[in-house]
Design a protein around this motif. Sequence first.
Motif: not given
Length: 142
Positions: A2-7, A61-63, A67-70
């Motif tokens: 998940p995007f939040e886990e990446k953050l 960069v991750v976004s 982009p669909e998960d950001a």
Amino acid sequence: MPFEEKLAWIMAVVSTAAYATYVTLLLGRIGSTPAAEVPYVPLMLWTIGASIVASIVLRVVVSALAPEDAGKKDQRDREISRFGDHMGQSFVVTGGVAALVLAMARVDQFWIANVLYLAFFLSAVLGSAAKIVAYRRGFWPW
């Protein structure tokens, strides 16, 4: 992932790298000089500023890579985020109390600033670790 886990991973890695850099450079400057007399303020400001910039760049960069998960958050993401933030805040409170005690004892500003920086670092790492564990092992709010 998940995007939040990446953050959370970004926050943990960047915070650790910044604090490790600060401590390494600070210890390199100490030598035979008393710690309280070492010019720590520019070093602290540069490492904090660099970590902020690195976090922003890595988030962009991750976004851009997904982009669909950001920016997407569901209820589980919000609860895990809140849980991690609450876990991390314990170190902010502890560091604030420790800094207050040091100030009351009239300890040099060097030690007070470094206790606060350590508290913020531990808060970021503990909060991120709690989020990562919640994503990896599951999260069951009580």
